[in-house]
Write a protein that holds these residues in place. Structure first.
Motif, PDB file in Angstrom:
ATOM      1  N   TYR A  29       0.840  -1.197   0.000  1.00 55.17           N
ATOM      2  CA  TYR A  29       0.000   0.000   0.000  1.00 55.17           C
ATOM      3  C   TYR A  29       0.876   1.249   0.000  1.00 55.17           C
ATOM      4  CZ  TYR A  29      -2.822  -3.689   2.187  1.00 55.17           C
ATOM      5  OH  TYR A  29      -3.431  -4.876   2.482  1.00 55.17           O
ATOM      6  N   ARG A  30       0.235   2.389  -0.210  1.00 54.84           N
ATOM      7  CA  ARG A  30       0.917   3.660   0.025  1.00 54.84           C
ATOM      8  C   ARG A  30       0.697   4.029   1.489  1.00 54.84           C
ATOM      9  NH1 ARG A  30       0.128   9.636  -2.897  1.00 54.84           N
ATOM     10  NH2 ARG A  30       1.885  10.617  -1.770  1.00 54.84           N
ATOM     11  N   VAL A  31       1.753   3.992   2.273  1.00 55.65           N
ATOM     12  CA  VAL A  31       1.630   4.233   3.704  1.00 55.65           C
ATOM     13  C   VAL A  31       2.069   5.655   4.043  1.00 55.65           C
ATOM     14  CG1 VAL A  31       1.736   1.851   4.505  1.00 55.65           C
ATOM     15  CG2 VAL A  31       3.851   3.084   4.055  1.00 55.65           C
ATOM     16  N   ILE A  32       1.315   6.276   4.936  1.00 61.99           N
ATOM     17  CA  ILE A  32       1.526   7.668   5.309  1.00 61.99           C
ATOM     18  C   ILE A  32       1.433   7.767   6.824  1.00 61.99           C
ATOM     19  CG2 ILE A  32       0.616  10.037   5.056  1.00 61.99           C
ATOM     20  CD1 ILE A  32      -0.974   8.287   2.605  1.00 61.99           C
ATOM     21  N   ALA A  33       2.304   8.549   7.416  1.00 65.95           N
ATOM     22  CA  ALA A  33       2.254   8.772   8.856  1.00 65.95           C
ATOM     23  C   ALA A  33       2.917  10.090   9.181  1.00 65.95           C
ATOM     24  CB  ALA A  33       2.953   7.638   9.610  1.00 65.95           C
ATOM     25  N   CYS A  34       2.517  10.697  10.283  1.00 62.85           N
ATOM     26  CA  CYS A  34       3.195  11.900  10.752  1.00 62.85           C
ATOM     27  C   CYS A  34       3.335  11.844  12.265  1.00 62.85           C
ATOM     28  CB  CYS A  34       2.445  13.167  10.329  1.00 62.85           C
ATOM     29  SG  CYS A  34       0.896  13.479  11.213  1.00 62.85           S
ATOM     30  N   ASP A  35       4.292  12.611  12.760  1.00 66.04           N
ATOM     31  CA  ASP A  35       4.325  12.905  14.184  1.00 66.04           C
ATOM     32  C   ASP A  35       3.320  14.030  14.400  1.00 66.04           C
ATOM     33  OD1 ASP A  35       6.370  11.086  14.525  1.00 66.04           O
ATOM     34  OD2 ASP A  35       7.950  12.588  14.726  1.00 66.04           O
ATOM     35  N   MET A  36       2.278  13.772  15.155  1.00 66.16           N
ATOM     36  CA  MET A  36       1.252  14.798  15.331  1.00 66.16           C
ATOM     37  C   MET A  36       1.804  15.997  16.101  1.00 66.16           C
ATOM     38  SD  MET A  36      -2.298  12.637  15.844  1.00 66.16           S
ATOM     39  CE  MET A  36      -1.608  11.247  16.754  1.00 66.16           C
ATOM     40  N   LEU A  37       1.090  17.084  16.071  1.00 65.37           N
ATOM     41  CA  LEU A  37       1.503  18.301  16.751  1.00 65.37           C
ATOM     42  C   LEU A  37       1.694  18.010  18.240  1.00 65.37           C
ATOM     43  CD1 LEU A  37       1.979  21.352  16.309  1.00 65.37           C
ATOM     44  CD2 LEU A  37      -0.419  21.705  16.938  1.00 65.37           C
ATOM     45  N   GLY A  38       2.898  18.347  18.745  1.00 62.82           N
ATOM     46  CA  GLY A  38       3.210  18.082  20.135  1.00 62.82           C
ATOM     47  C   GLY A  38       3.924  16.766  20.370  1.00 62.82           C
ATOM     48  N   PHE A  39       4.194  16.010  19.305  1.00 62.04           N
ATOM     49  CA  PHE A  39       4.776  14.674  19.436  1.00 62.04           C
ATOM     50  C   PHE A  39       6.039  14.534  18.585  1.00 62.04           C
ATOM     51  CE2 PHE A  39       0.284  14.078  20.364  1.00 62.04           C
ATOM     52  CZ  PHE A  39       0.265  13.165  21.407  1.00 62.04           C
ATOM     53  N   GLY A  40       6.931  13.652  19.019  1.00 54.86           N
ATOM     54  CA  GLY A  40       8.063  13.241  18.203  1.00 54.86           C
ATOM     55  C   GLY A  40       8.915  14.398  17.723  1.00 54.86           C
ATOM     56  N   ASP A  41       9.198  14.402  16.420  1.00 59.80           N
ATOM     57  CA  ASP A  41      10.053  15.423  15.827  1.00 59.80           C
ATOM     58  C   ASP A  41       9.262  16.616  15.305  1.00 59.80           C
ATOM     59  OD1 ASP A  41      12.330  13.970  16.376  1.00 59.80           O
ATOM     60  OD2 ASP A  41      12.385  12.979  14.416  1.00 59.80           O
ATOM     61  N   SER A  42       7.959  16.634  15.495  1.00 64.19           N
ATOM     62  CA  SER A  42       7.145  17.783  15.090  1.00 64.19           C
ATOM     63  C   SER A  42       7.213  18.880  16.149  1.00 64.19           C
ATOM     64  CB  SER A  42       5.689  17.355  14.857  1.00 64.19           C
ATOM     65  OG  SER A  42       5.581  16.559  13.697  1.00 64.19           O
TER      66      SER A  42
END
Length: 305
Positions: free
Chosen positions: A60-73
């Motif tokens: 599949y085409r997989v997409i993810a983000c570090d949400m606002l306030g999390f991880g490298d965001s």
């Protein structure tokens, strides 16, 4: 065969940047095919999916983000972090990537609440969803059993407790919510802590924890969306999770018609890290059934494995 995963350094090198309302958001995009959005939990980040990333990207085409306030965001101080805004962020990311076809979701913990809001928006015609698979998370506020650290973050002492949160406290909390035989390694704890600590993350943890109140406020909208959206659902759950384990699955079966549930023996709150091979197998079986490529009997056998 065990899934090899991706080191945090390699994961970070593969990321991209998105501006969301003036805030820098880190995101990842790989593979081709039907879009599959992965949404992480609290207090970690999109690296939670590192074992599943390439196996899913092969299909599949997989997409993810570090949400606002999390991880490298970005982790802006004084920000009123809300689940509705995090759902807006997911839709902004999809718009940036020009994804318009029906979307599949695979979500965990905090991400479950974001997915519930997206299901509600699907009912309203604001997004098109093709399926949703939940991992452990507080789908029903009446069954959510917060650990002590969550209670302290919600208390008037939350800001102070957040600043005192460190790797040792993270390790102690994870020891309680992971399965006894699937505890994170020291290297994994280092990576989790690196993501939490980035951009002085502990300073905003008491603000991020507001999601527990969001779940109470939006309970009828979000549970109603699961019951009436028409989107195919599956719940894959680690039953040893003290926060949202077997007791939450029981409530799910009471409220969701023809509930499709999978219990992973011996697993706790982080199935995608504790038992990624099982999560992958059960996720692919769910998608195969949607595509009509396995018989109902075969799907049931896999589901009950």
């Amino acid at each position: 065969m065990a899934l090899p995963g991706i080191s945090l350094g390699e994961w970070r090198a593969q990321g991209n940047d998105l501006d969301f309302n003036g805030h820098a958001i880190r995101y990842w995009d790989a593979g081709k095919g039907e879009p599959l959005l992965l949404i992480h939990g609290f207090p970690t980040a999109a690296w939670d999916w590192h074992y599943l990333w390439w196996p899913l990207a092969a299909r599949y085409r997989v997409i993810a983000c570090d949400m606002l306030g999390f991880g490298d965001s970005a982790k802006p101080r004084g920000h009123a972090y809300r689940i509705l805004e995090q759902a807006d962020l997911q839709q902004a990311l999809l718009a940036r990537l020009e994804i318009r076809e029906p979307l599949h979701l695979l979500v965990h913990d905090y991400g479950n609440s974001v997915a519930q809001e997206l299901l509600a928006r699907h009912r309203e015609g604001r997004i098109r969803l093709a399926s949703c698979v939940f991992l452990n998370g507080g789908l029903f506020p009446e069954t959510h059993r917060p650990v002590l650290s969550q209670k302290l973050l919600l208390s008037p002492l939350g800001a102070l407790f957040g600043r005192l949160f460190n790797r040792a406290r993270l390790a102690a909390n994870f020891a309680k919510v992971f399965g006894p035989r699937t505890q994170p390694s020291a290297e994994e704890l280092d990576a989790f802590w690196s993501l939490i600590a980035r951009h002085d993350g502990p300073a905003v943890m008491h603000r991020l924890i507001h999601y527990i109140r969001d779940r109470r406020e939006h309970r009828e909208r979000w549970v109603g969306a699961m019951q009436h959206s028409g989107v195919p659902l599956r719940l894959i759950d680690g039953p040893l999770d003290p926060i949202s384990g077997a007791h939450m699955v029981q409530r799910y079966r009471e409220l969701i018609a023809d509930a499709d549930t999978v219990l992973l023996d011996g697993i706790g709150h982080y199935p995608q890290c504790e038992a990624p091979e099982q999560v992958l197998a059960h996720y692919l079986a769910f998608r195969a059934r949607l595509d009509g490529t396995v018989s109902g009997a075969s799907a049931d056998a896999i589901r009950n494995a």
